[in-house]
Design a protein around this motif. Structure first.
Motif, PDB file in Angstrom:
ATOM      1  N   SER A   1      -5.516   1.022  -9.249  1.00 21.09           N
ATOM      2  CA  SER A   1      -4.656   0.899  -8.074  1.00 21.09           C
ATOM      3  C   SER A   1      -3.579   1.977  -8.143  1.00 21.09           C
ATOM      4  O   SER A   1      -2.630   1.880  -8.918  1.00 21.09           O
ATOM      5  CB  SER A   1      -4.021  -0.493  -8.032  1.00 21.09           C
ATOM      6  OG  SER A   1      -3.200  -0.626  -6.907  1.00 21.09           O
TER       7      SER A   1
ATOM      8  N   LYS B   1      -1.130   2.881  -6.367  1.00 18.64           N
ATOM      9  CA  LYS B   1       0.271   2.653  -6.028  1.00 18.64           C
ATOM     10  C   LYS B   1       1.138   2.451  -7.267  1.00 18.64           C
ATOM     11  O   LYS B   1       2.349   2.662  -7.222  1.00 18.64           O
ATOM     12  CB  LYS B   1       0.421   1.468  -5.085  1.00 18.64           C
ATOM     13  CG  LYS B   1      -0.037   0.127  -5.618  1.00 18.64           C
ATOM     14  CD  LYS B   1       0.175  -0.968  -4.570  1.00 18.64           C
ATOM     15  CE  LYS B   1      -0.388  -2.309  -5.012  1.00 18.64           C
ATOM     16  NZ  LYS B   1      -1.863  -2.325  -5.005  1.00 18.64           N
TER      17      LYS B   1
ATOM     18  N   PRO C   1       1.121   7.318  -8.675  1.00 15.79           N
ATOM     19  CA  PRO C   1       0.311   8.292  -7.942  1.00 15.79           C
ATOM     20  C   PRO C   1       0.439   9.733  -8.435  1.00 15.79           C
ATOM     21  O   PRO C   1       0.038  10.665  -7.723  1.00 15.79           O
ATOM     22  CB  PRO C   1       0.860   8.161  -6.518  1.00 15.79           C
ATOM     23  CG  PRO C   1       2.318   7.873  -6.729  1.00 15.79           C
ATOM     24  CD  PRO C   1       2.391   7.023  -7.985  1.00 15.79           C
TER      25      PRO C   1
ATOM     26  N   VAL D   1      -6.194   2.946  -2.842  1.00 14.27           N
ATOM     27  CA  VAL D   1      -5.018   3.629  -2.302  1.00 14.27           C
ATOM     28  C   VAL D   1      -4.379   2.759  -1.233  1.00 14.27           C
ATOM     29  O   VAL D   1      -4.999   1.829  -0.712  1.00 14.27           O
ATOM     30  CB  VAL D   1      -5.385   5.015  -1.731  1.00 14.27           C
ATOM     31  CG1 VAL D   1      -6.078   5.859  -2.786  1.00 14.27           C
ATOM     32  CG2 VAL D   1      -6.258   4.894  -0.477  1.00 14.27           C
ATOM     33  N   ALA D   2      -3.126   3.088  -0.886  1.00 14.40           N
ATOM     34  CA  ALA D   2      -2.388   2.258   0.065  1.00 14.40           C
ATOM     35  C   ALA D   2      -1.633   3.077   1.096  1.00 14.40           C
ATOM     36  O   ALA D   2      -0.709   2.563   1.729  1.00 14.40           O
ATOM     37  CB  ALA D   2      -1.420   1.344  -0.690  1.00 14.40           C
ATOM     38  N   SER D   3      -1.998   4.346   1.273  1.00 22.03           N
ATOM     39  CA  SER D   3      -1.369   5.176   2.305  1.00 22.03           C
ATOM     40  C   SER D   3      -2.229   6.416   2.508  1.00 22.03           C
ATOM     41  O   SER D   3      -3.092   6.747   1.686  1.00 22.03           O
ATOM     42  CB  SER D   3       0.047   5.606   1.892  1.00 22.03           C
ATOM     43  OG  SER D   3      -0.009   6.557   0.841  1.00 22.03           O
TER      44      SER D   3
ATOM     45  N   GLU E   1      -1.629   8.770  -0.434  1.00 19.70           N
ATOM     46  CA  GLU E   1      -2.411   8.435  -1.622  1.00 19.70           C
ATOM     47  C   GLU E   1      -3.892   8.768  -1.405  1.00 19.70           C
ATOM     48  O   GLU E   1      -4.580   9.186  -2.343  1.00 19.70           O
ATOM     49  CB  GLU E   1      -2.241   6.956  -1.965  1.00 19.70           C
ATOM     50  CG  GLU E   1      -0.881   6.622  -2.543  1.00 19.70           C
ATOM     51  CD  GLU E   1      -0.808   5.214  -3.099  1.00 19.70           C
ATOM     52  OE1 GLU E   1      -1.796   4.469  -2.997  1.00 19.70           O
ATOM     53  OE2 GLU E   1       0.256   4.856  -3.653  1.00 19.70           O
TER      54      GLU E   1
ATOM     55  N   GLY F   1      -3.652  -2.026   2.756  1.00 15.86           N
ATOM     56  CA  GLY F   1      -2.264  -1.939   3.207  1.00 15.86           C
ATOM     57  C   GLY F   1      -2.119  -2.555   4.582  1.00 15.86           C
ATOM     58  O   GLY F   1      -2.989  -2.379   5.440  1.00 15.86           O
TER      59      GLY F   1
ATOM     60  N   TYR G   1       5.323   1.962 -11.353  1.00 15.86           N
ATOM     61  CA  TYR G   1       6.429   1.647 -10.435  1.00 15.86           C
ATOM     62  C   TYR G   1       7.750   2.215 -10.949  1.00 15.86           C
ATOM     63  O   TYR G   1       8.768   1.537 -10.981  1.00 15.86           O
ATOM     64  CB  TYR G   1       6.514   0.141 -10.203  1.00 15.86           C
ATOM     65  CG  TYR G   1       5.224  -0.412  -9.648  1.00 15.86           C
ATOM     66  CD1 TYR G   1       4.831  -0.137  -8.343  1.00 15.86           C
ATOM     67  CD2 TYR G   1       4.366  -1.168 -10.452  1.00 15.86           C
ATOM     68  CE1 TYR G   1       3.635  -0.604  -7.846  1.00 15.86           C
ATOM     69  CE2 TYR G   1       3.157  -1.643  -9.954  1.00 15.86           C
ATOM     70  CZ  TYR G   1       2.803  -1.361  -8.651  1.00 15.86           C
ATOM     71  OH  TYR G   1       1.606  -1.820  -8.163  1.00 15.86           O
TER      72      TYR G   1
ATOM     73  N   SER H   1       7.974   6.934  -8.386  1.00 13.18           N
ATOM     74  CA  SER H   1       7.571   6.828  -6.983  1.00 13.18           C
ATOM     75  C   SER H   1       8.131   5.584  -6.303  1.00 13.18           C
ATOM     76  O   SER H   1       8.096   5.486  -5.075  1.00 13.18           O
ATOM     77  CB  SER H   1       6.044   6.836  -6.866  1.00 13.18           C
ATOM     78  OG  SER H   1       5.486   5.701  -7.503  1.00 13.18           O
TER      79      SER H   1
END
Length: 411
Positions: A67, A69, A72, A89-91, A94, A112, A391, A394
């Protein structure tokens, strides 16, 4: 003689000649090579070892996805692509990083709750698997597919009617912005059929950051039962089932590392129970923090040493603008210290003191360690925050007060 580790995470990084080693390099030399502080450093050996550890406990038939996020950084993602079976990915940003690795686009999944039409179009054109989270996205995918002359690769993300108990962040159960409510799935599956959309399967994610094996086992079993139920309402064979992850890492005193052995054994048994009703289904687990969190450190330099009414403050050139989570402002209700050390004073010979590590920002929230026992540090010493591979940079407000960005290195 080395000091007693402040936290189990410290034992992942060797110590030699009083100095922490990252990527086989003394921290002081690494800081010289980076050229400035603060910075993030990620150890590729630890990344590879963690993936191998997970694979050793997962049933062989289960795919492992990273994952993105969680971290990245392009070089780190490129390293992870060589080790895992897929990238989540979540965007749109990404998605670009994932595509730039050269991975087969069909191994990229895009989830997302607020994907724009432009992002959906890029995903469909690239051949990535879209995890749709609403009726609006389904109708947009049908339009986009017709306009491009392509059949979107589509999975429905489901908000389950249960949660991962004891998780640090609950992603399912109750009213959520994530996914399609399980009870509404039959209606939207019928809509997909009417729109001419083929549904490849489901993404069911109930929570993250759990250190309780029994809770993860229960959630995985419930996920597979829900997938069976959903399979009865779809006209298409269930080819893909992403059961999320939820594996946590210990950050604070008293927390123990997650035992994967019972999780793997229980999942193997649960898969055998549903094999008859999901015969063609490829099951995958999606992990971010668990794969990369313990492989990274954040390093800042002491630029001032102050004593205020008897309390020692080590003022560094880093802070919450680079590492919001360590400051306690990324979801902690009661602030707790991440594991912290003075990276160039790692032996037991150093005198110790209670000190608070703070950053250069004009806010009392800029706190990396509060009243923590540390070796007596001086200006120029290097403060290390462990458990910083996920986390971190980013997920932090780097523009706050316009201080320089923190570079990242993979070593």
């Amino acid at each position: 003689m080395n000091a007693k580790p402040v936290h189990a995470a410290q034992t992942l990084f060797p110590v030699a000649d009083d100095c922490l080693q990252v990527g086989g390099m003394p921290l002081t030399r690494l800081a010289q090579r980076v050229g400035s502080t603060p910075f993030y450093a990620y150890d590729r050996r630890l990344l590879s070892e963690r993936v191998a550890h997970v694979r050793a406990h997962l049933p062989p038939a289960v795919e492992l996805h990273f994952s993105m996020k969680a971290n990245p950084m392009p070089a780190l993602v490129q390293h992870m692509v060589q080790l895992v079976d897929g990238i989540d990915v979540a965007s749109g940003g990404e998605l670009k990083v994932a595509l730039d690795t050269g991975i087969d686009p069909g191994r990229i999944s895009f989830a997302g709750p607020g994907k724009s039409d432009a992002e959906l179009a890029r995903a469909v054109a690239a051949g990535a698997v879209v995890h749709a989270e609403s009726e609006r996205e389904l109708r947009a995918l049908a339009r986009i597919g017709n306009a491009l002359g392509l059949s979107p690769l589509l999975v429905l993300r489901i908000n389950p009617d249960f949660e991962l108990k004891g998780s640090g962040m609950r992603m399912g159960g109750g009213a959520k912005q994530f996914g399609i409510d399980a009870e509404d799935a039959p209606r939207l599956l019928a809509l997909c059929a009417a729109l001419g959309l083929t549904v490849l399967g489901f993404h069911i994610y109930s929570g993250s950051q759990s250190l309780k094996a029994e809770a993860i086992i229960e959630a995985q079993a419930q996920t597979l039962v829900l997938a069976q139920r959903l399979a009865d309402d779809t006209r298409d064979p269930v080819r893909i089932l992403n059961i999320g992850g939820g594996f946590g890492i210990p950050y604070f005193p008293g927390e123990a590392a997650l035992d994967l052995a019972p999780i793997g054994e229980a999942l193997d048994a649960a898969l055998a129970r549903v094999k008859g009703s999901l015969p063609d289904t490829q099951v995958s687990i999606e992990l971010g923090r668990y794969l990369v969190g313990e492989a990274g450190v954040y390093v800042a330099r002491v630029i001032d040493r102050k004593i205020s009414r008897g309390q020692v403050f080590l003022v560094t050139d880093g802070g919450l603008h680079h590492h919001l989570a360590a400051s306690g402002n990324f979801g902690q209700v009661i602030r707790k210290n991440y594991p912290v050390a003075i990276g160039n004073r790692m032996s037991a010979a150093h005198e110790r003191e209670m000190a608070s590590v703070v950053g250069p920002l004009c806010t009392p929230l800029d706190l990396l360690a509060e009243r923590m026992e540390l070796p007596v540090a001086e200006i120029g010493d290097l403060v290390v925050v462990f458990q910083s591979g996920a986390y971190g940079r980013s997920a932090s407000p780097q523009g706050f007060l316009s201080h320089p960005d923190a570079p990242e290195v993979l070593v």
